[in-house]
Design a protein around this motif. Structure first.
Motif, mmCIF file in Angstrom:
data_model
loop_
_atom_site.group_PDB
_atom_site.id
_atom_site.type_symbol
_atom_site.label_atom_id
_atom_site.label_comp_id
_atom_site.label_asym_id
_atom_site.label_seq_id
_atom_site.Cartn_x
_atom_site.Cartn_y
_atom_site.Cartn_z
ATOM 1 N N LEU A 423 0.827 -1.207 0.000
ATOM 2 C CA LEU A 423 0.000 0.000 0.000
ATOM 3 C C LEU A 423 0.867 1.264 0.000
ATOM 4 C CD1 LEU A 423 -1.782 -2.327 1.319
ATOM 5 C CD2 LEU A 423 -2.936 -0.542 2.588
ATOM 6 N N GLY A 424 0.288 2.348 -0.468
ATOM 7 C CA GLY A 424 0.936 3.659 -0.372
ATOM 8 C C GLY A 424 2.125 3.784 -1.303
ATOM 9 N N GLU A 425 3.096 4.601 -0.888
ATOM 10 C CA GLU A 425 4.255 4.864 -1.749
ATOM 11 C C GLU A 425 5.027 3.580 -2.069
ATOM 12 O OE1 GLU A 425 6.929 7.863 -0.198
ATOM 13 O OE2 GLU A 425 8.249 7.773 -1.940
ATOM 14 N N ALA A 426 4.909 2.579 -1.217
ATOM 15 C CA ALA A 426 5.653 1.334 -1.424
ATOM 16 C C ALA A 426 5.202 0.589 -2.678
ATOM 17 C CB ALA A 426 5.521 0.422 -0.204
ATOM 18 N N ASN A 427 3.974 0.822 -3.156
ATOM 19 C CA ASN A 427 3.564 0.187 -4.411
ATOM 20 C C ASN A 427 3.776 1.142 -5.584
ATOM 21 O OD1 ASN A 427 1.238 1.752 -5.009
ATOM 22 N ND2 ASN A 427 -0.085 0.411 -3.814
ATOM 23 N N PHE A 428 3.474 0.697 -6.763
ATOM 24 C CA PHE A 428 3.839 1.475 -7.952
ATOM 25 C C PHE A 428 2.636 2.095 -8.649
ATOM 26 C CE2 PHE A 428 2.399 -0.340 -11.977
ATOM 27 C CZ PHE A 428 1.585 -1.333 -11.469
ATOM 28 N N SER A 429 1.414 1.870 -8.143
ATOM 29 C CA SER A 429 0.316 1.837 -9.092
ATOM 30 C C SER A 429 -0.260 3.134 -9.614
ATOM 31 C CB SER A 429 -0.818 0.997 -8.502
ATOM 32 O OG SER A 429 -1.410 1.710 -7.449
ATOM 33 N N ASP A 430 -0.238 4.212 -8.849
ATOM 34 C CA ASP A 430 -1.138 5.315 -9.193
ATOM 35 C C ASP A 430 -0.532 6.554 -9.851
ATOM 36 O OD1 ASP A 430 -2.882 3.604 -8.069
ATOM 37 O OD2 ASP A 430 -3.530 4.889 -6.445
ATOM 38 N N HIS A 431 0.781 6.687 -9.812
ATOM 39 C CA HIS A 431 1.333 7.982 -10.225
ATOM 40 C C HIS A 431 2.139 7.935 -11.511
ATOM 41 C CE1 HIS A 431 -0.181 9.250 -6.427
ATOM 42 N NE2 HIS A 431 0.560 8.355 -5.802
ATOM 43 N N GLY A 432 2.217 6.785 -12.134
ATOM 44 C CA GLY A 432 2.915 6.688 -13.400
ATOM 45 C C GLY A 432 4.349 7.140 -13.281
ATOM 46 N N ALA A 433 4.767 8.017 -14.208
ATOM 47 C CA ALA A 433 6.162 8.438 -14.241
ATOM 48 C C ALA A 433 6.380 9.774 -13.553
ATOM 49 C CB ALA A 433 6.646 8.509 -15.683
ATOM 50 N N ASN A 434 5.322 10.340 -13.004
ATOM 51 C CA ASN A 434 5.444 11.609 -12.282
ATOM 52 C C ASN A 434 4.213 11.784 -11.420
ATOM 53 O OD1 ASN A 434 6.340 14.380 -11.678
ATOM 54 N ND2 ASN A 434 4.534 14.961 -12.880
ATOM 55 N N ARG A 435 4.429 12.103 -10.140
ATOM 56 C CA ARG A 435 3.278 12.306 -9.264
ATOM 57 C C ARG A 435 2.948 13.782 -9.162
ATOM 58 N NH1 ARG A 435 2.669 13.808 -4.232
ATOM 59 N NH2 ARG A 435 4.838 13.585 -3.595
ATOM 60 N N LEU A 436 1.658 14.095 -9.194
ATOM 61 C CA LEU A 436 1.243 15.480 -8.997
ATOM 62 C C LEU A 436 1.260 15.798 -7.505
ATOM 63 C CD1 LEU A 436 -1.729 16.038 -11.461
ATOM 64 C CD2 LEU A 436 0.668 16.673 -11.737
ATOM 65 N N GLY A 437 1.483 17.078 -7.199
ATOM 66 C CA GLY A 437 1.498 17.511 -5.808
ATOM 67 C C GLY A 437 0.176 17.192 -5.135
ATOM 68 N N ALA A 438 0.237 16.887 -3.833
ATOM 69 C CA ALA A 438 -0.940 16.631 -3.006
ATOM 70 C C ALA A 438 -1.658 15.336 -3.368
ATOM 71 C CB ALA A 438 -1.921 17.807 -3.041
ATOM 72 N N SER A 439 -0.995 14.461 -4.125
ATOM 73 C CA SER A 439 -1.607 13.180 -4.471
ATOM 74 C C SER A 439 -1.067 12.011 -3.652
ATOM 75 C CB SER A 439 -1.389 12.875 -5.955
ATOM 76 O OG SER A 439 -2.212 13.712 -6.723
ATOM 77 N N ALA A 440 0.083 12.205 -3.000
ATOM 78 C CA ALA A 440 0.656 11.103 -2.219
ATOM 79 C C ALA A 440 -0.188 10.838 -0.985
ATOM 80 C CB ALA A 440 2.081 11.422 -1.803
ATOM 81 N N LEU A 441 -0.618 11.916 -0.321
ATOM 82 C CA LEU A 441 -1.433 11.757 0.881
ATOM 83 C C LEU A 441 -2.754 11.100 0.497
ATOM 84 C CD1 LEU A 441 -0.800 15.191 2.620
ATOM 85 C CD2 LEU A 441 0.489 13.096 2.760
ATOM 86 N N MET A 442 -3.293 11.547 -0.655
ATOM 87 C CA MET A 442 -4.547 10.978 -1.149
ATOM 88 C C MET A 442 -4.388 9.474 -1.374
ATOM 89 S SD MET A 442 -6.629 12.203 -4.552
ATOM 90 C CE MET A 442 -5.288 12.053 -5.720
ATOM 91 N N GLN A 443 -3.302 9.065 -2.005
ATOM 92 C CA GLN A 443 -3.150 7.635 -2.307
ATOM 93 C C GLN A 443 -2.930 6.801 -1.047
ATOM 94 O OE1 GLN A 443 0.443 6.188 -3.981
ATOM 95 N NE2 GLN A 443 -0.353 4.115 -3.829
ATOM 96 N N GLY A 444 -2.078 7.291 -0.141
ATOM 97 C CA GLY A 444 -1.817 6.529 1.083
ATOM 98 C C GLY A 444 -3.109 6.252 1.832
#
Lengths: 637, 255
Positions: A423-444
């Motif tokens: 789960l969270g940053e440890a997996n690869f799934s949601d941000h492709g090759a670049n993450r948008l700001g304020a999306s890491a907290l959302m994904q975790g």
């Protein structure tokens, strides 16, 4: 092995609903019989632990910190995205989905991203009901700010401490469950290996960081929520303890590692000042709402900022990307900063810096408003640099901040090892090759609060009557291997401190697998890493014993893993012969110097399988199908 | 870049039952721009090269938010200036200055090793009531409760606590009431926190006492050292909330 992402059938808007309607359920009476191990207590780990315990599962949670509240999610500053459209500025689930896919440069899995956008609103509801003090208007409504890569204001925030408040919300939910006896919490416990029984993840081996004791823990499934690997660069905005060990050891047990070369270099950090430096400090992207980025038009211009007239300044982001301006996505803003510095127009010591200027915003809104919005960030900047950013522009430079790559997971967040969820940053799934700001907290939080509670049943429903215990030979064998690994480190008895190797590894990776990558550079990096690894195992100094708090030993174990992982990262970067998002291969760029994708060959996830210490890893591919968001060249102009 | 020299006295203690003592180190050629913890890194790496054991100290984010680092620098918990120990920079010291570094001296925070203490008592205080009981998925839309900006801001100021333990370390009574008050104030100001408001303060104060911490007697040392600027007024709020909790229990209004 063929990677099966298990994406539900149907149109993208219906996938998650139809999944939930058909998902395998575990009855309340049976939930009590299943034990879940959660490793890590950041946003993903704390929220998953709390929610699964509320549902009735028996949860056992581990963190290497002295308290679950210390996980690095706490340092996230700017905010959390949600498609609430409270601002009536045209936002929707579709727009958040599309912005995230486009921001990721069309290298993320559509179905996962749509689900993320879909649950984003309920995360805000959840957090408010936990008492997260989001910023409000005078009338009491929630307020929003803008972030990079979006033309709507959808970011919720709590001063410059959003990560802290969200983590404390999840920590409080976890604390409530610990009090009720539904979560068994192990602090100061570092996971050093994963235990497989009949090919399924059924437990972990940990080292107690205070006593040095090595113990096994058995469960029905294991959730890794152990964050990203930015510290492979040594200098990053991550906390000192953040590491790749848990995911790397899972990789060595058979979990595929996806897109390790996708790393995010954040454009607004305080520049490196000297060799003594132990970490870099981020200045939140939210500052780009009101700050303007510029450098002098002339090379080597060393005048004070107030002496450089307006017409001799190059507001390069506003010039190159008029519609997004200073809020261009992170990969583009970082690369542009590198470009102007490479041209000799950088500012500050060594010419590795650009200005982030608030004078226009202060003139427009007044210092009081700026202080209210960003006071703690200005204070932090002043403290570190000794400069007052209300009076003169900040100096900033890109730094490693986040890693989009991670263990490969299917739609259910399960890795290639049955029973191992990530789960969270440890997996690869949601941000492709670049993450948008304020999306890491959302994904975790999405993974922990809303996804895993619904998807875990898919695996657990197949595991009735398959209890394991730590008496089994599989556990004893793994424990013995972990002990041997610790002994091996202690037996080196060299005289070079661990930090020395880490710093050197970081320099190699920053130079060759950082903001710009080339075939020759990556090949050189691989050779250099191998040589450094060899030296490490001959020369590393670890004073003290394994039976006590031994911080050199802890770090040595993590750096040993980084020394292996760094090589995989370079192999991945070398194999991906295109540029996309944060992965910029100098051989593949447009005439304007933008990233040039090759969708015909590389619209795929690259997932690497361990094949033994001395063999090359095997490459598995998951094709990415864009049925809803059609592949397009990213433009922020 | 200029360098500086310092006469350090660092606390070494193998474990809680060990007696412990200061070791003296003449730290030379320390870059003036480095942080206090980076200075300790340099010293530790030099000790390691000499085959000696480094001094254990805790740190993680090194930007003042995680609350991991904790130490007393020249008598001040978390060192001079605002912020945690990781926010202290060597340019704040005089060249050649003696610097004494020791662990937090609080009975309820037993020493683990050298400068590291065990602050799990703070987690136990939170577990006894520092939360809002709600379960995931049951929340109403976030816009249904209106919270005026001044109230939200005051809750945020209290919620900023990083749980580092400096308040108890600074207090002559080893009182953590700034920490407890911060949580009680944060949740007590918000509409969501009302249901458990009375039992929360009572339970947290009781746990605080069971853990062996003292009470507040208005020294304000906690406010002076708090890295997160939590105001001492949260202690006044805590006292009020606690009395309400005890009275409510006495008349049978709460369990």
């Amino acid at each position: 092995m063929i990677l099966d992402a298990k994406i539900p059938e149907g149109p993208i808007e219906k996938k998650w609903t139809s999944f939930k309607n058909n998902a395998k359920l575990i009855s309340p009476a049976n939930k009590r019989k299943f034990k879940v191990i959660v490793v890590g207590t950041g946003l993903a780990g704390s929220s998953a632990s709390a929610t699964l315990a509320e549902l009735g599962y028996e949860v056992e949670t581990f963190c290497f910190h002295d308290s679950p509240r210390r996980a690095h999610s706490i340092a996230a500053q700017g905010g959390i995205n949600a498609a609430k459209n409270y601002q009536n500025d045209g936002d929707s689930v579709w727009r958040l989905f599309y912005d995230t896919i486009k921001g990721g440069d069309f290298r993320a899995r559509e179905a996962n991203v749509y689900r993320l956008a879909e649950v984003s609103g309920t995360i805000i509801d959840e957090c408010v009901s936990q008492g997260v003090p989001f910023a409000r208007e005078y009338g009491g409504e929630l307020t929003n700010r803008s972030f990079g890569g979006a033309q709507v204001s959808r970011t919720f925030y709590a001063k410059g401490q959003t990560g802290q408040q969200l983590l404390l919300g999840a920590y409080s939910a976890l604390s409530a469950q610990i009090r009720l006896g539904r979560v068994n919490m192990h602090e100061n416990s570092e996971m050093l290996d994963l235990v497989l029984v009949d090919g399924h993840a059924k437990g972990i081996v940990t080292r107690d960081l205070i006593t040095g004791e090595i113990t096994s823990h058995a469960a029905d499934t294991v959730l890794l929520c152990t964050g990203g690997y930015s510290n492979v660069y040594y200098l990053s905005t991550n906390a000192r303890g953040s590491n790749v060990t848990a995911t790397w050891r899972a990789y060595k047990r058979g979990a595929a590692f996806a897109n390790p070369c996708y790393t995010q270099i954040h454009p607004t950090c305080i520049p490196v000042a000297g060799e003594y430096q132990s970490k870099l400090t981020l200045m939140s992207e939210s500052l780009r709402n009101d700050g303007r980025v510029w450098v002098p038009k002339a090379k080597g211009d060393t005048r004070l900022t107030q002496d450089i007239p307006e017409e001799e300044r190059d507001y390069y982001l506003e010039r190159k990307y008029p519609s997004y301006g200073n809020l261009a996505p992170r990969d583009i803003a970082s690369r542009s900063a590198k470009e102007v510095c490479d041209e000799g127009r950088g500012v500050g010591p060594g010419g590795l810096g650009v200005y982030l200027d608030f004078s226009a915003a202060i003139a427009r809104l007044g210092e009081k408003t700026i202080r209210e919005r960003y006071g703690n960030l200005f204070e932090m900047y002043g403290n570190i640099t000794g400069e007052n950013a209300y009076e003169r522009p900040m100096r900033i430079y890109p730094a490693v901040h986040y890693t989009m790559g991670g263990l490969w997971v299917d739609y259910n967040l399960m890795s290639t090892i049955p029973g191992l969820h990530v789960l969270g940053e440890a997996n690869f799934s949601d941000h492709g090759a670049n993450r948008l700001g304020a999306s890491a907290l959302m994904q975790g939080l999405s993974d922990g609060y809303f996804v895993i509670p619904n998807t875990l049943g898919e695996y657990l429903s197949t595991q009735f009557g398959k209890k394991v215990s730590t008496d089994m030979p599989e556990f004893k064998k793994t424990e013995t291997e972990v002990r041997a690994c610790v002994e091996k480190l202690l037996a080196v008895k060299g005289n070079v401190p661990v930090d020395e190797f880490h710093r050197q590894l970081g320099l190699i990776i920053w130079d060759e697998c950082g903001m710009a990558r080339s075939e020759a550079g990556l090949k050189k990096a691989i050779a250099d890493i191998r040589a450094l690894r060899e030296r490490f195992w001959k020369e590393v100094a670890i004073p003290g014993t394994g039976a006590e708090l031994n911080q050199s030993l802890e770090r040595a174990g993590r750096v040993a893993d980084f020394l292996e992982f760094g090589e995989l990262m370079c192999i991945d970067a070398l194999t991906r012969e295109e540029s996309c998002g944060g992965h910029f291969r100098v051989e593949h760029q447009t005439p304007e110097g933008e990233a040039l994708r090759h969708d015909d060959k590389f619209a795929e996830v690259y997932a690497w399988m361990f094949q033994g210490q001395d063999n090359d890893p095997e490459l598995l591919r998951e094709p990415l199908h864009y049925e809803a968001a059609h592949l397009a060249t990213r433009s922020y102009k | 870049m200029s360098t500086m020299n310092f006469h350090l006295r660092l606390w070494k203690q193998k474990c809680a039952s060990d007696k412990g003592e200061f070791i003296k180190i003449h730290a030379t050629e320390i870059p003036s721009e480095c942080s206090f913890l980076e200075m300790l890194d340099i010293v530790n790496n030099r000790l390691t090269r000499e085959g000696k054991e480094p001094v254990s100290f805790a740190s993680d984010c090194r930007e003042g938010i995680c609350g991991t680092c904790h130490m007393v620098i020249n008598g001040v918990p978390q060192g001079p200036g605002r912020g945690a120990a990781c926010q202290v920079y060597m340019r704040k010291f005089e060249n050649g200055q003696p610097i004494t570094v020791e662990p937090f001296r609080v009975g309820a925070f037993p020493i683990v090793k050298d400068l590291v203490v065990n602050r799990s008592a703070y987690d136990r205080i939170i577990r006894s009531g520092g939360f809002i009981s709600e379960h995931t998925g049951g929340a109403p839309d976030a816009s249904t409760s209106l919270i005026p900006k001044p109230v939200a801001d005051a809750a945020m100021d209290a919620a900023a606590c990083i749980g580092c333990g400096a308040c108890a370390a600074a207090c002559p009574n080893s009182s953590p009431m700034l920490f407890v008050g911060a949580k009680v104030t944060h949740l007590g100001l918000l509409p969501q926190g009302q249901a458990e408001r009375k039992s929360r303060a009572r339970n947290m104060v009781r746990t605080m006492q069971e853990e062996g911490f003292g009470n507040c007697s208005n020294y304000y040392a906690c406010e002076a050292v708090c890295p997160a600027n939590v105001p001492a007024s949260v202690i006044a709020m805590l006292n009020r909330e606690y009395i309400r909790g005890e009275v409510s229990e006495a008349i049978g209004a709460i369990d």
